[in-house]
Scaffold this motif. Structure first.
Motif, PDB file in Angstrom:
ATOM      1  N   THR A   1      51.937  46.423   4.391  1.00  0.00           N
ATOM      2  CA  THR A   1      51.887  46.519   5.846  1.00  0.00           C
ATOM      3  C   THR A   1      50.525  46.107   6.370  1.00  0.00           C
ATOM      4  N   SER A   2      49.471  46.331   5.568  1.00  0.00           N
ATOM      5  CA  SER A   2      48.083  46.067   5.955  1.00  0.00           C
ATOM      6  C   SER A   2      47.619  46.954   7.101  1.00  0.00           C
ATOM      7  N   LEU A   3      48.481  47.846   7.579  1.00  0.00           N
ATOM      8  CA  LEU A   3      48.122  48.725   8.688  1.00  0.00           C
ATOM      9  C   LEU A   3      47.878  50.122   8.124  1.00  0.00           C
ATOM     10  N   ILE A   4      46.621  50.438   7.885  1.00  0.00           N
ATOM     11  CA  ILE A   4      46.322  51.671   7.171  1.00  0.00           C
ATOM     12  C   ILE A   4      45.528  52.677   8.005  1.00  0.00           C
ATOM     13  N   HIS A   5      45.175  52.307   9.230  1.00  0.00           N
ATOM     14  CA  HIS A   5      44.499  53.236  10.117  1.00  0.00           C
ATOM     15  C   HIS A   5      45.247  53.310  11.446  1.00  0.00           C
ATOM     16  N   TYR A   6      45.111  54.439  12.107  1.00  0.00           N
ATOM     17  CA  TYR A   6      45.804  54.584  13.389  1.00  0.00           C
ATOM     18  C   TYR A   6      45.123  55.655  14.234  1.00  0.00           C
ATOM     19  N   CYS A   7      45.434  55.642  15.511  1.00  0.00           N
ATOM     20  CA  CYS A   7      45.088  56.765  16.378  1.00  0.00           C
ATOM     21  C   CYS A   7      46.308  57.052  17.236  1.00  0.00           C
ATOM     22  N   GLU A   8      46.396  58.253  17.714  1.00  0.00           N
ATOM     23  CA  GLU A   8      47.584  58.680  18.455  1.00  0.00           C
ATOM     24  C   GLU A   8      47.199  59.135  19.853  1.00  0.00           C
ATOM     25  N   ILE A   9      47.943  58.647  20.826  1.00  0.00           N
ATOM     26  CA  ILE A   9      47.722  59.008  22.225  1.00  0.00           C
ATOM     27  C   ILE A   9      48.924  59.816  22.706  1.00  0.00           C
ATOM     28  N   THR A  10      48.673  60.947  23.302  1.00  0.00           N
ATOM     29  CA  THR A  10      49.748  61.804  23.806  1.00  0.00           C
ATOM     30  C   THR A  10      49.592  62.008  25.301  1.00  0.00           C
ATOM     31  N   ILE A  11      50.669  61.780  26.041  1.00  0.00           N
ATOM     32  CA  ILE A  11      50.668  62.054  27.470  1.00  0.00           C
ATOM     33  C   ILE A  11      50.790  63.558  27.681  1.00  0.00           C
ATOM     34  N   ILE A  12      49.877  64.116  28.447  1.00  0.00           N
ATOM     35  CA  ILE A  12      49.875  65.558  28.707  1.00  0.00           C
ATOM     36  C   ILE A  12      50.899  65.866  29.803  1.00  0.00           C
ATOM     37  N   PRO A  13      51.894  66.695  29.506  1.00  0.00           N
ATOM     38  CA  PRO A  13      52.916  67.012  30.518  1.00  0.00           C
ATOM     39  C   PRO A  13      52.298  67.601  31.782  1.00  0.00           C
ATOM     40  N   ASP A  14      52.748  67.113  32.916  1.00  0.00           N
ATOM     41  CA  ASP A  14      52.258  67.591  34.203  1.00  0.00           C
ATOM     42  C   ASP A  14      53.458  67.673  35.142  1.00  0.00           C
ATOM     43  N   PRO A  15      53.766  68.874  35.653  1.00  0.00           N
ATOM     44  CA  PRO A  15      54.943  69.027  36.519  1.00  0.00           C
ATOM     45  C   PRO A  15      54.882  68.205  37.801  1.00  0.00           C
ATOM     46  N   GLU A  16      53.680  67.749  38.183  1.00  0.00           N
ATOM     47  CA  GLU A  16      53.531  67.019  39.439  1.00  0.00           C
ATOM     48  C   GLU A  16      53.489  65.499  39.249  1.00  0.00           C
ATOM     49  N   ILE A  17      53.374  65.051  37.991  1.00  0.00           N
ATOM     50  CA  ILE A  17      53.275  63.609  37.738  1.00  0.00           C
ATOM     51  C   ILE A  17      54.283  63.219  36.655  1.00  0.00           C
TER      52      ILE A  17
END
Length: 204
Positions: free
Chosen positions: A5-21
């Motif tokens: 795969t050659s893809l051995i590093h990653y970072c993860e982004i999570t959307i923070i739940p917001d009742p207004e958005i």
């Protein structure tokens, strides 16, 4: 997981739940910045090896439901590419809405499968018919009968994007599919495949 795969590093982004958005609003802001960042990476550094996946992606083939989820994983061959990308800088205005984890190695004990992520583009039926009629030297009506039997457009989850060129809005439709084998290659400036290739990223 093989090293092909050659893809051995990653970072993860999570959307923070917001009742207004609504999450789709944050996806639009997040991916607009991400798209610009990848374009700069390509133009300034010649880097096209960064790919994405949506860990919580779901698509029901019957069209009853689809979602991107709230997470985005960004993969690269080494930490250097992700350091150069510098997502913290590009997403600094969204710190109240997204959480970015530090760069890690792909967990080889869990990442035992793969997915290919595509920017899904569907030609309207009339355009398909016109193209086919010209290609086969048949009438438009005859071509329409043929293309009408093809698979209809898929009701996929999408991110609302705005063109930097003409300022018009367009849907970035996402098709994520499981794959049995790893395949290395170059991604688009969306971190995805087009419709004709199937470069993979690890999945868990």
């Amino acid at each position: 997981m093989t090293e092909s795969t050659s893809l051995i590093h990653y970072c993860e982004i999570t959307i923070i739940p917001d009742p207004e958005i609504a999450p789709y609003f944050i996806w639009s802001k997040l991916f607009a910045q991400f798209h610009i960042a990848l374009a700069e990476m390509k133009n300034k550094h010649g880097i096209e090896s960064i790919g994405v996946s949506f860990p919580d992606y779901h698509y029901d083939e019957k069209g009853k439901s689809s979602k991107l989820g709230l997470k985005l994983r960004v993969f690269s061959p080494s930490q250097r590419e992700l350091d150069t990308l510098n997502l913290d800088k590009w997403l600094e205005r969204l710190t109240d809405y997204v959480h970015i984890k530090g760069i890690k190695q792909v967990p080889t004990d869990r990442a035992i499968s793969y997915v290919s992520v595509h920017r899904y583009r569907f030609k309207p039926i009339d355009v398909q018919a016109q193209t086919l009629a010209k290609k086969l030297s048949i009438s438009y009506d005859e071509a329409m009968v043929i293309v009408a039997k093809r698979k209809p457009e898929m009701a996929l989850p999408f991110i609302r994007m705005r063109s930097e060129t003409n300022k018009s809005y367009y849907p970035l439709k996402v098709l994520q599919q499981p794959r049995s084998e790893a395949k290395a290659g170059r991604f688009t400036v969306y971190g995805m495949n087009g419709m004709t290739n199937s470069i993979t990223v690890p999945h868990w």
